[in-house]
Design an enzyme around this catalytic site. Structure first.
Site, PDB file in Angstrom:
ATOM      1  N   GLN A  17      28.393  13.486 -26.237  1.00 11.64           N
ATOM      2  CA  GLN A  17      27.549  12.286 -26.211  1.00 11.64           C
ATOM      3  C   GLN A  17      26.978  12.158 -27.624  1.00 11.64           C
ATOM      4  O   GLN A  17      26.109  12.928 -28.017  1.00 11.64           O
ATOM      5  CB  GLN A  17      26.420  12.455 -25.180  1.00 11.64           C
ATOM      6  CG  GLN A  17      25.561  11.211 -25.034  1.00 11.64           C
ATOM      7  CD  GLN A  17      24.267  11.471 -24.239  1.00 11.64           C
ATOM      8  OE1 GLN A  17      23.808  12.606 -24.106  1.00 11.64           O
ATOM      9  NE2 GLN A  17      23.684  10.402 -23.738  1.00 11.64           N
ATOM     10  N   ARG A  22      10.699  18.948 -26.649  1.00 10.00           N
ATOM     11  CA  ARG A  22       9.476  19.630 -26.230  1.00 10.00           C
ATOM     12  C   ARG A  22       9.560  21.153 -26.379  1.00 10.00           C
ATOM     13  O   ARG A  22       8.557  21.842 -26.327  1.00 10.00           O
ATOM     14  CB  ARG A  22       9.147  19.241 -24.769  1.00 10.00           C
ATOM     15  CG  ARG A  22       8.732  17.786 -24.625  1.00 10.00           C
ATOM     16  CD  ARG A  22       8.818  17.281 -23.187  1.00 10.00           C
ATOM     17  NE  ARG A  22      10.188  16.931 -22.786  1.00 10.00           N
ATOM     18  CZ  ARG A  22      10.515  16.406 -21.611  1.00 10.00           C
ATOM     19  NH1 ARG A  22       9.595  16.184 -20.699  1.00 10.00           N
ATOM     20  NH2 ARG A  22      11.778  16.107 -21.332  1.00 10.00           N
ATOM     21  N   ASN A  73      11.234  22.284 -19.812  1.00 12.76           N
ATOM     22  CA  ASN A  73      11.152  21.376 -20.950  1.00 12.76           C
ATOM     23  C   ASN A  73      10.410  21.970 -22.134  1.00 12.76           C
ATOM     24  O   ASN A  73      10.530  21.481 -23.249  1.00 12.76           O
ATOM     25  CB  ASN A  73      10.463  20.070 -20.535  1.00 12.76           C
ATOM     26  CG  ASN A  73      11.278  19.310 -19.508  1.00 12.76           C
ATOM     27  OD1 ASN A  73      12.507  19.242 -19.605  1.00 12.76           O
ATOM     28  ND2 ASN A  73      10.619  18.756 -18.519  1.00 12.76           N
ATOM     29  N   GLY A 104      20.667  16.671 -24.587  1.00 12.36           N
ATOM     30  CA  GLY A 104      19.343  16.254 -25.060  1.00 12.36           C
ATOM     31  C   GLY A 104      18.838  17.108 -26.211  1.00 12.36           C
ATOM     32  O   GLY A 104      19.269  18.240 -26.392  1.00 12.36           O
ATOM     33  N   LYS A 122      18.310  23.565 -26.092  1.00 11.80           N
ATOM     34  CA  LYS A 122      17.434  23.997 -24.994  1.00 11.80           C
ATOM     35  C   LYS A 122      18.155  24.891 -23.994  1.00 11.80           C
ATOM     36  O   LYS A 122      17.629  25.939 -23.592  1.00 11.80           O
ATOM     37  CB  LYS A 122      16.852  22.770 -24.285  1.00 11.80           C
ATOM     38  CG  LYS A 122      16.031  23.136 -23.069  1.00 11.80           C
ATOM     39  CD  LYS A 122      15.083  22.037 -22.625  1.00 11.80           C
ATOM     40  CE  LYS A 122      15.764  20.851 -22.023  1.00 11.80           C
ATOM     41  NZ  LYS A 122      14.809  19.899 -21.442  1.00 11.80           N
TER      42      LYS A 122
END
Ligand code: UD1
Ligand code: CA
Length: 452
Positions: A70, A13, A224, A9, A20
């Site tokens: 991905q 945020r 997040n 991802g 992340k």
């Protein structure tokens, strides 16, 4: 059993340039913590789904895991689908975890696996209850015993009140997982393929889908944003420091102390307030560390005292005292009983037993023997603008205050240097080397400037 860990991802945020899961908690990237827990639970065959910032992760973890790319981040369901060629094995179970849940423990994962096996389930979801469920997928239970997971963005006001949430960790029957994933549609608020939708699909086809409950919300918290990152740090610090205190370490003010996940500290050592101990540091017994010490990647012996000082990548023997206000840079080795006092910087130097550098000195690229005294203000002039050179000071030498040692230079055994000398030539054993002009006394009357 295999594990699929999701880390592709954007982590939007976090508002970060780095991935992340590479953000640090307890001094280690989040992904390290997740992997440790998975491996601790006995699952060693790990597949990491990467996308954004994947190269950083690869560089960090090397060949410890198998990477699955991905290309486009179309949702957690889509991410898991990418692992199909590796993980679609009949009769096998597969764990799925998010890389952004760094506080998860091996015990919780073991429980999840056990619940899954005991129920002979097609899918088991790890759930918890939380006072403020904002941001999490809610577990919406129906009267017929079935449940579905509704994401924050898709939830009705009534659903938003539900406090039972999806932790994002699951155990699946591998082949059933991939059958169900093919039926997932991206017909939701975010236009993503949600992994959570497979649970409804499986239940509709009559398969056993169960939940495994943990009361420990702190451990399954997802990170997040930076606020949650700071919260995770606080929780991890509590855990690390609790473990140390239970093993016999005194931590005077835990809330002002930071200790990295991999640090080890011996019995009866006292950690004074405002101290940071990082990396692979190992500290012995009966030490006094702090107040205000920062120690990183160093090995510290027993009965060492370090006050208000910085020690980086150094090895410190027993009974050494350091500080206040000393800076020990990488590759420094202090033998037993050495004293390094205030405003002293030491770099890439070896200092022998019981030698002292008590005040205001720079010792760089040096080998210093035993029982040497380095006078206040001594400077090793190790750098000629192009190269670094070594200074050697043999056992029992005495360096007078404010000596400049212009390297390469050797001070022989038991030799002395006169205060204020600039030593450019080797000093033989047992002599006093003085290099400075004789003091003259000029009558002040002779110093008046003559008029033209
Ligand atoms: C997810 C769950 C939610 C749960 C929460 C727990 C879904 C749809 N939602 O939400 O029910 O309560 O975790 O923390 O699964 N990722 C990819 N590829 C993608 C999208 C995400 O690899 O295309 C990875 C992310 O890097 C992250 C993980 O999957 O590590 C979870 O994604 P994230 O966007 O954080 O999901 P949440 O909104 O937290
Ligand atoms: Ca998340």
């Amino acid at each position: 059993m295999k594990a699929i860990i999701l880390a592709a991802g954007k982590g939007t945020r976090m508002k970060s340039k780095i991935n992340k899961v590479m953000h640090l908690v307890g001094g280690l990237p989040m992904i390290r913590h997740v992997l440790n827990a998975v491996k601790g639970a006995g699952v060693n065959d790990c597949f990491l789904v990467i996308g954004h910032g994947g190269d950083e992760i690869k560089e960090y973890l090397g060949d410890e895991v198998t990477y699955i790319l991905q290309m486009q981040q179309l949702g957690t369901g889509h991410a898991v689908m990418q692992a199909e060629p590796h993980c679609n094995l009949k009769g096998e179970s597969v764990l799925v975890l998010a890389g952004d849940t760094p506080l998860i423990t091996e015990e919780i994962i073991k429980d999840l696996i056990e619940t899954h096996k005991n129920n002979a389930a097609a899918a088991t979801v790890l759930v918890t209850k939380v006072a403020d469920p904002t941001g999490y997928g809610r577990i919406i239970r129906a009267e017929n015993g079935r449940f579905r997971i509704v994401e924050e963005k898709d939830a009705s006001p009534a659903e938003k009140l539900v406090q039972e949430i999806n932790t994002g960790c699951y155990c699946f029957d591998a082949s059933e997982l991939f059958v169900a994933l093919k039926q997932v549609r991206a017909d939701n608020e975010q236009g993503e393929y949600y992994l959570t939708d497979v649970l409804e699909i499986m239940q509709s086809s009559g398969q056993a889908v169960v939940t495994s409950f943990t009361a420990d919300f702190e451990a399954v918290q997802g990170i997040n944003n930076r606020l949650q990152l700071a919260e995770a740090e606080k929780i991890l610090q509590r855990r690390i420091q609790r473990r140390l205190m239970e093993s016999g370490v005194t931590i005077i003010a835990p809330e002002t102390t930071f200790i990295g996940s991999e640090v080890r500290i011996g019995q009866d050592t006292i950690i004074y307030p405002f101290t940071i101990i990082e990396g692979k540091t190992v500290i012995g017994q009966d030490c006094k560390i702090g107040p205000g010490a920062r120690i990183k990647d160093s090995i510290i012996g027993d009965m060492v005292e370090i006050d208000s000082s910085v020690v980086i990548s150094s090895t410190i023997g027993d009974r050494v005292t350091i500080g206040p206000f000393a800076y020990l840079r990488p590759e420094t080795k202090l033998a037993r009983g050495v004293k390094v006092g205030d405003f002293v910087e030491i770099k890439k130097s070896i200092i022998g037993e019981n030698s002292k550098v008590p005040h205001l000195s720079y010792v760089g690229d040096s080998n210093i023997g035993k029982n040497v005294n380095i006078g206040a203000g001594t400077i090793t002039c190790n750098y000629d603008g192009v190269n670094k050179h070594r200074t050697v000071i043999e056992d029992n030498a005495f360096i007078g205050s404010n000596t400049n040692l212009v390297a390469p230079v050797t001070i022989g055994r038991g030799a002395k240097t006169g205060a204020g000398s600039t030593i450019t030539k080797d000093v033989p054993e047992g002599v006093l080397a003085v290099e400075r002009e004789k003091q003259r006394h000029i009558p002040l009357s002779k110093m008046t400037v003559k008029k033209e």
